[in-house]
Design a protein around this motif. Structure first.
Motif: not given
Length: 817
Positions: A703, A706, A713
């Motif tokens: 996460g 990202l 996210c």
């Protein structure tokens, strides 16, 4: 309520009835738990549309449900969730007890989705809403397919177990027997190593042949079809005859063909057990001739009987010792008589005369003479039998290093009136068995070394990672943090390469590797490999000389694999060359081949090591170089190039003279048209991404990555929370772990695809898993995933996946998305 008729097969589940004898209709038994006859008819009508001819039994209370499951073998259970005093949960528990393995499909009316999920976790196969009965035929088909696949798998596992047990029984036979496995048509499927000595051929060369092609028959015997037919009827059939083996030797073969059946008594193949009875046959023939001569000449009866007894004793001992050269040792004269075969084995001039015991001792290896003489003396004094292995002196001590020659001598001592009189026996060449035993010991040693190396190589990158984590906690200096991140990234990449090498070796060994061939410019491949190897080359201060042809040299190849091979050769050159060395890389066309050559000024390779440098788990030992690795890189390179139809070779003048590795591939005569690659825009809109993984650290780390890429996210660590979060968050992409508890990723994906309120709004679903074989990728596609990523997921792979998801979002929405 009963409908339709079907043939009865007592004790046989419906799904197991053969297709050629079953009724032309579906003939599926369905137990339906439903209190409303109208709803029951409506459900049956839905199923009849896709599966006509089903036999429905409808019950509406617990006792009837129990009675039907106890008395009848059903293929499917359909359960309504709304029955008074008897709900679907109770029905599921009864079904699991009385009919385990039978698909249980829940037809939901009042029951909520969370309750349906709870029933699925407890063992229900699937569920369908009464408002969506149009999905019922699809769900029923899927459930019945799963049941059929389960039954077929159980039957296959049982057959496999029985076949393996039979195979273990066969290979445990004595080495004097050739054991051949045939399929039902008489084609050879397996053969043990005894074929090498008895038939004079490589066992692997027989696999796939028709069994009738093994021998050129000398005497008439059973032809193959007749023999297999008789074995199938009687269980086994024997056939004794003279044959010519594939190695050109004439032997008297005793052959027993046995039919092999599975647990259902179905014929699955045959086994042939063959023994060389030539010596026994010749013994019988010699006995017959000797007896005939004795009857014709009574005056020489005593001499004939003595010769017959001597021949019988010598030939009998030779038979026990695998029909090699024979001898007779007379204790009173201390003279030994050898037959021509034994004199040839011992390297003696053929004379058939009597030799003294002392004259034969020099033929024995100097280290074995004393034990051999002591064992013979013991047998002569005590009248015991003799069995000893020894080496021949004329082997293993010459300048050309001829391999040692091992012999096994066996003798039987004959006693008359309480005194040992003579010994008769045979000598067998057991060099091949000795070499095989040595090879097994070497393989065991190499396995132990490999496991030790593997443990060492996996620990090596862990040490700097552990230290870097400690340093990261202690220092806040940005420069130090950047250096730590780079160091940890290098070590992680090193561990990934080790695991990828092991996976590649396994895929090649099992024939599961697939080449994606296309036109490859080898100069471009060399430059890509140099880019990957540059950090190591620069770290060791090497100079690289690149020699590329003026015109491109093309090959039809898998570019990724060719770059992998060149990169491995470059890394080896950099690792095994002292700092400041020279590495040359060239590409050329030569005699219709595309040639890539990598040479270095490094430590070089000894001649004996060059012969096995491409074997798995082979590493060059050197006091000044420790390149690491598992010793499988060059083995993978060799096998990848061989899969391309090419070759790889090494040349070195020895230690201190460097090495040259030459790769040859079939060159393309005329280049093919190269399609233009479409490029993605450098900047793209951020995506909404949901990460589902029960490993909290893995989910949060992905996460954070990202978010650093500019995307929005969220993460969840329970599979049961995926659907709810997806409805509320509405992501563009779902990155989902497969092996989560409660519901695995496959089940969640099926629920998402079947959710009515999500139709047209599903995200791009990506499987993220540690399983990366082709079978794993095929299953994720079948279960409804859009893409398959293998852990650990690198940044480039992640960005490529998100670009694919973004492209899919631009396309018109497909059904079910």
């Amino acid at each position: 309520m009963q409908r339709a008729q079907r043939p009865e097969y007592p004790g046989v589940p419906v799904a197991d009835v053969p297709r050629d004898v079953a009724a032309p209709r579906t003939d599926i038994r369905v137990l339906q738990l439903e209190r409303d006859p109208v709803e029951a008819e409506r459900t049956q009508a839905r199923i009849d549309q896709a599966l006509p001819g089903c036999l429905f039994t409808v019950v509406d209370h617990e006792q009837a449900f129990r009675d039907q499951l106890s008395d009848t073998a059903f293929d499917l259970i359909l359960a309504d969730d709304d029955l008074p005093a008897f709900d679907a949960r109770a029905a599921l528990e009864i079904a699991k007890e009385l009919a385990p393995g039978i698909p249980f499909v829940l037809i939901c009316g009042a029951l909520g989705e969370e309750s349906a999920l709870d029933l699925l976790r407890n063992g229900a196969t699937d569920h369908v809403s009464k408002q969506r009965l149009d999905r019922l035929p699809m769900v029923v088909r899927r459930a019945l397919d799963a049941l059929r696949e389960h039954r077929h798998r159980v039957a296959a596992e049982r057959a496999l177990y029985e076949a393996e047990a039979h195979y273990r029984m066969l290979i445990s036979a004595l080495k004097d027997y050739v054991v051949i496995g045939l399929d039902r048509r008489g084609q050879i499927r397996s053969c043990n190593n005894a074929a090498r000595q008895i038939l004079g051929c490589d066992p692997a060369s027989l696999v796939g042949l028709d069994a009738s092609r093994i021998f050129e028959a000398s005497d008439p015997g059973l032809d193959l079809p007749t023999g297999l037919e008789q074995a199938a009827q009687a269980g086994s059939v024997a056939d004794d005859r003279w044959v010519i083996t594939p190695g050109g030797k004439r032997i008297f073969a005793s052959i027993v063909t046995t039919a092999i059946r599975d647990g259902d008594q179905r014929l699955i193949g045959f086994s042939k057990l063959l023994r060389d009875r030539s010596s026994a046959r010749r013994t019988a023939e010699i006995l017959q001739v000797a007896q005939a001569e004795a009857r014709r000449d009574l005056s020489h009866r005593a001499a004939a009987e003595s010769a017959l007894r001597e021949n019988s004793e010598r030939l009998g001992a030779a038979l026990e010792a695998a029909a090699a050269g024979t001898f007779r040792w007379d204790f009173s004269s201390n003279g030994i008589r050898c037959d021509a075969a034994l004199e040839t084995l011992l390297g003696l001039q053929t004379s058939l005369g009597t030799r003294s015991f002392r004259s034969l001792l020099p033929l024995i290896h100097v280290d074995d003479r004393a034990p051999m003489a002591e064992a013979l003396r013991h047998s002569r004094v005590r009248g015991t039998d003799f069995d000893q292995e020894f080496r021949l002196a004329r082997y293993g001590q010459r300048a050309d290093r001829e391999p040692e020659r091992w012999m096994q001598a066996r003798g039987k001592t004959f006693v008359e009136r309480g005194m040992p009189v003579y010994m008769t026996g045979a000598c067998v060449d057991v060099t091949e068995r000795r070499q095989a035993e040595a090879a097994l010991r070497d393989a065991d040693r190499r396995k132990s070394e490999f496991l030790a190396i593997l443990a060492h190589e996996l620990r090596n990158p862990l040490a700097p990672i552990r230290s870097s984590l400690d340093a990261m906690r202690l220092s806040t200096d940005p420069a130090v943090q950047l250096d730590i991140r780079d160091r940890m990234d290098r070590q992680v990449q090193h561990m990934v390469r080790l695991i990828d090498d092991l996976m590649d070796l396994s895929r090649i060994d099992h024939g599961r590797i697939t080449l994606e061939r296309r036109q490859v410019d080898l100069a471009v491949a060399v430059r890509s490999a140099l880019d990957a190897s540059t950090p190591l080359i620069h770290a060791r201060a090497h100079r690289v000389v690149l020699q590329l042809p003026p015109a491109p040299v093309y090959a039809q190849a898998d570019e990724t694999r060719i770059v992998q091979v060149i990169c491995n050769l470059l890394n080896n050159a950099a690792s095994y060359t002292d700092p400041g060395g020279r590495i040359e890389v060239s590409v050329r066309r030569e005699d219709g081949d595309a040639v890539i050559e990598v040479s270095d000024t490094g430590m070089g390779i000894d001649a004996d090591m060059q012969a096995r440098i491409f074997q798995s788990f082979t590493r060059i030992k050197a006091s000044s170089v420790n390149p690491g690795g598992l010793g499988i890189g060059l083995s993978i390179c060799s096998q990848l190039i061989r899969l391309h139809g090419g070759s790889i070779a090494v040349h070195s003048a020895g230690r201190g003279h460097g090495s040259v590795f030459t790769v040859r591939l079939p060159a393309l005569v005329r280049p093919l048209e190269t399609p233009q690659k479409r490029t993605e825009p450098e900047h793209a809109d951020p995506l909404r991404i949901l990460v589902a993984d029960d490993n909290v650290d893995a989910a949060e780390a992905l996460g954070v990555t990202l978010q650093c890429l500019g995307h929005d996210c969220r993460t969840v660590t329970r599979s049961t929370a995926v659907i709810g979060t997806l409805r509320e968050y509405r992501p563009d992409v779902l990155l989902m772990d497969i092996g989560m508890p409660e519901l695995d990723g496959y089940a969640v994906c099926r629920l998402l695809r079947g959710a009515e309120d999500l139709q047209g709004r599903l995200p791009f679903i990506v499987a993220v898993t540690g399983w990366g074989e082709e079978a794993d990728r095929r299953r994720t596609r079948q279960e409804g995933f859009d893409l398959h990523l293998v852990k650990p997921v690198g940044l480039k792979d992640l960005q490529k996946t998100l670009a694919t998801a973004r492209e899919a979002r631009r396309r018109p929405t497909s059904p079910g998305r």
